[in-house]
Motif scaffolding. Structure first.
Motif, short mmCIF file in Angstrom:
data_model
loop_
_atom_site.label_atom_id
_atom_site.label_comp_id
_atom_site.label_asym_id
_atom_site.label_seq_id
_atom_site.Cartn_x
_atom_site.Cartn_y
_atom_site.Cartn_z
N GLN A 1 0.70 -1.08 0.03
CA GLN A 1 0.13 0.16 -0.01
C GLN A 1 0.84 1.13 -0.02
O GLN A 1 1.99 1.24 0.68
CB GLN A 1 -0.98 -0.11 1.12
N LYS A 2 0.39 2.34 -0.63
CA LYS A 2 1.22 3.54 -0.82
C LYS A 2 1.26 4.20 0.74
O LYS A 2 2.48 4.48 1.03
CB LYS A 2 0.55 4.73 -1.70
N ARG A 3 0.24 4.13 1.49
CA ARG A 3 0.19 4.87 2.75
C ARG A 3 0.84 6.24 2.91
O ARG A 3 1.69 6.52 3.76
CB ARG A 3 0.66 3.68 3.77
N GLY A 4 0.76 7.12 2.12
CA GLY A 4 1.26 8.32 2.03
C GLY A 4 2.84 8.45 1.66
O GLY A 4 3.50 9.36 1.82
N ARG A 5 3.59 7.52 1.53
CA ARG A 5 5.19 7.66 1.10
C ARG A 5 5.39 7.92 -0.19
O ARG A 5 4.07 7.61 -1.12
CB ARG A 5 5.32 6.05 1.25
N LYS A 6 6.31 8.22 -0.60
CA LYS A 6 7.00 8.56 -1.79
C LYS A 6 7.69 7.17 -2.30
O LYS A 6 8.33 6.68 -1.58
CB LYS A 6 7.87 9.76 -1.76
N LEU A 7 6.98 6.90 -3.42
CA LEU A 7 7.36 5.40 -3.72
C LEU A 7 8.55 5.39 -4.64
O LEU A 7 9.45 4.99 -4.19
CB LEU A 7 6.27 4.88 -4.38
N PHE A 8 8.34 5.88 -5.82
CA PHE A 8 9.49 5.86 -6.83
C PHE A 8 10.28 6.81 -6.88
O PHE A 8 10.18 7.92 -6.62
CB PHE A 8 8.65 5.70 -8.29
N GLY A 9 11.51 6.34 -6.67
CA GLY A 9 12.89 7.34 -6.53
C GLY A 9 13.13 7.14 -5.07
O GLY A 9 14.14 7.87 -4.55
N ASP A 10 12.44 6.68 -4.13
CA ASP A 10 12.72 6.87 -2.79
C ASP A 10 12.45 5.50 -2.17
O ASP A 10 13.52 4.71 -2.11
CB ASP A 10 11.44 7.94 -2.03
N LEU A 11 11.18 4.99 -1.65
CA LEU A 11 11.15 3.33 -1.19
C LEU A 11 11.60 2.53 -2.30
O LEU A 11 12.17 1.76 -1.83
CB LEU A 11 9.52 3.37 -1.01
N ASP B 1 -4.85 9.81 -11.81
CA ASP B 1 -5.44 9.09 -10.48
C ASP B 1 -4.30 8.51 -9.77
O ASP B 1 -3.47 8.07 -10.51
CB ASP B 1 -6.76 8.37 -10.69
N ILE B 2 -4.37 8.32 -8.41
CA ILE B 2 -3.47 7.55 -7.70
C ILE B 2 -4.07 6.13 -7.43
O ILE B 2 -5.09 6.16 -6.61
CB ILE B 2 -3.15 8.41 -6.50
N ALA B 3 -3.12 5.12 -7.69
CA ALA B 3 -3.44 3.83 -7.24
C ALA B 3 -2.69 3.45 -5.79
O ALA B 3 -1.50 3.68 -5.66
CB ALA B 3 -2.97 2.70 -8.29
N SER C 1 -5.32 -7.30 -25.56
CA SER C 1 -4.66 -6.43 -26.84
C SER C 1 -4.31 -7.30 -27.96
O SER C 1 -3.40 -7.88 -27.95
CB SER C 1 -3.75 -5.56 -26.21
N GLY C 2 -4.61 -6.68 -29.12
CA GLY C 2 -4.08 -7.40 -30.49
C GLY C 2 -4.00 -8.83 -30.35
O GLY C 2 -5.12 -9.46 -30.17
N LYS C 3 -2.71 -9.33 -30.52
CA LYS C 3 -2.66 -10.99 -30.42
C LYS C 3 -2.26 -11.43 -29.34
O LYS C 3 -1.53 -12.50 -29.20
CB LYS C 3 -1.49 -11.17 -31.37
N GLY C 4 -2.59 -10.82 -28.16
CA GLY C 4 -2.27 -11.25 -26.82
C GLY C 4 -2.87 -10.34 -25.63
O GLY C 4 -4.11 -9.93 -25.75
N ALA C 5 -1.87 -10.05 -24.94
CA ALA C 5 -2.47 -9.24 -23.79
C ALA C 5 -1.24 -8.41 -23.12
O ALA C 5 -0.32 -8.59 -23.28
CB ALA C 5 -3.06 -10.12 -22.62
N ASP C 6 -1.67 -7.27 -22.47
CA ASP C 6 -0.73 -6.43 -21.82
C ASP C 6 -0.89 -6.75 -20.33
O ASP C 6 -1.77 -6.89 -19.82
CB ASP C 6 -0.85 -4.98 -21.92
N LEU C 7 0.36 -6.87 -19.66
CA LEU C 7 0.47 -7.15 -18.19
C LEU C 7 0.73 -5.87 -17.66
O LEU C 7 1.83 -5.20 -18.02
CB LEU C 7 1.68 -8.16 -17.99
N LEU C 8 -0.29 -5.47 -16.93
CA LEU C 8 -0.13 -4.19 -16.40
C LEU C 8 0.43 -4.04 -14.94
O LEU C 8 -0.06 -4.69 -14.17
CB LEU C 8 -1.93 -3.60 -16.41
N PHE C 9 1.16 -3.00 -14.65
CA PHE C 9 1.68 -2.68 -13.52
C PHE C 9 1.39 -1.42 -12.87
O PHE C 9 1.51 -0.44 -13.77
CB PHE C 9 3.29 -2.67 -13.41
N SER C 10 0.41 -1.36 -11.91
CA SER C 10 0.35 0.16 -11.52
C SER C 10 0.38 0.28 -10.00
O SER C 10 -0.29 -0.41 -9.27
CB SER C 10 -1.69 0.30 -11.87
N TRP C 11 0.66 1.46 -9.74
CA TRP C 11 0.94 1.96 -8.29
C TRP C 11 1.27 3.38 -8.12
O TRP C 11 1.88 4.11 -9.19
CB TRP C 11 2.25 1.28 -7.59
N ASP C 12 0.74 4.17 -7.40
CA ASP C 12 0.82 5.67 -7.15
C ASP C 12 0.42 6.28 -8.60
O ASP C 12 -0.80 5.67 -8.95
CB ASP C 12 2.17 6.02 -6.97
#
Length: 188
Positions: free
Chosen positions: A65-75, A155-157, A167-178
């Motif tokens: 969970q994000k819990r108010g933290r700075k994620l990318f470039g920090d945590l 929006d923030i995840a 998608s197309g001839k397969g699928a996209d694997l999605l990674f989402s956070w913040d």
């Protein structure tokens, strides 16, 4: 005899009542385990006899969970290996051969890692499975690497999420956070 039965009943009643009022343990996992499938919702479709295409992939991961933290470039430090989740390293299982970045990933189970940067991620499939975090990550066991762009979201995840999107001839694997979304194209 009646007094003994009454006393035992009273003790049992107090014990049951006290057990039902105990607070929830404070050490519940704050990064719960989750799974994503392609086709999306495959287990539900299977029990409803609504499967229109065979099972291709399943991802097992923990959702920090994000819990108010700075994620990318920090945590999650830029340029260092990340297990794509929390707790055990994230694993993906392919139920058939697939292609990622025009490279074949054979049917089987792999650990997913990423080298995270501000504008791109290098997503890594590694053959070492059943491991905790990225503490023993060994690049000599990499099966393939694919560098993909980072998309910024409006929006923030709050919880880290991994999902599939057709998608197309397969699928996209999605990674989402913040405010970050990353798409890894997979074809078959």
């Amino acid at each position: 005899m009646k007094q003994i039965v009454l006393l035992v009943s009273l003790i049992m009643g107090i014990t049951v009542a006290k057990a039902q009022t105990q607070p929830t343990p404070p050490n519940l996992d704050s990064s719960p385990l989750d799974m994503s499938y392609y086709p999306v919702d495959y287990p539900v479709l299977k029990i409803q006899d609504k499967v229109s295409e065979p099972l291709v992939a399943r991802v097992v991961y923990s959702r920090p969970q994000k819990r108010g933290r700075k994620l990318f470039g920090d945590l999650i430090s830029y340029g260092q290996i990340w297990r794509l989740g929390a707790n055990e390293a994230t694993e993906i299982e392919f139920f058939r051969d697939v292609k990622i970045d025009n490279k074949i990933a054979k049917k089987g189970r792999y650990t997913l890692y990423a080298l995270v940067n501000e504008d791109k991620w290098t997503v890594i499939l590694n053959k070492e499975t059943d491991t905790w975090g990225a503490f023993r990550y060994d690049s000599s066991k990499d099966v393939l690497r694919s560098t993909v762009a980072v998309e910024k979201r409006s929006d923030i995840a709050e919880a880290f999420s991994i999902s599939f999107q057709k998608s197309g001839k397969g699928a996209d694997l999605l990674f989402s956070w913040d405010d970050v979304l990353v798409r890894l194209p997979i074809t078959w």
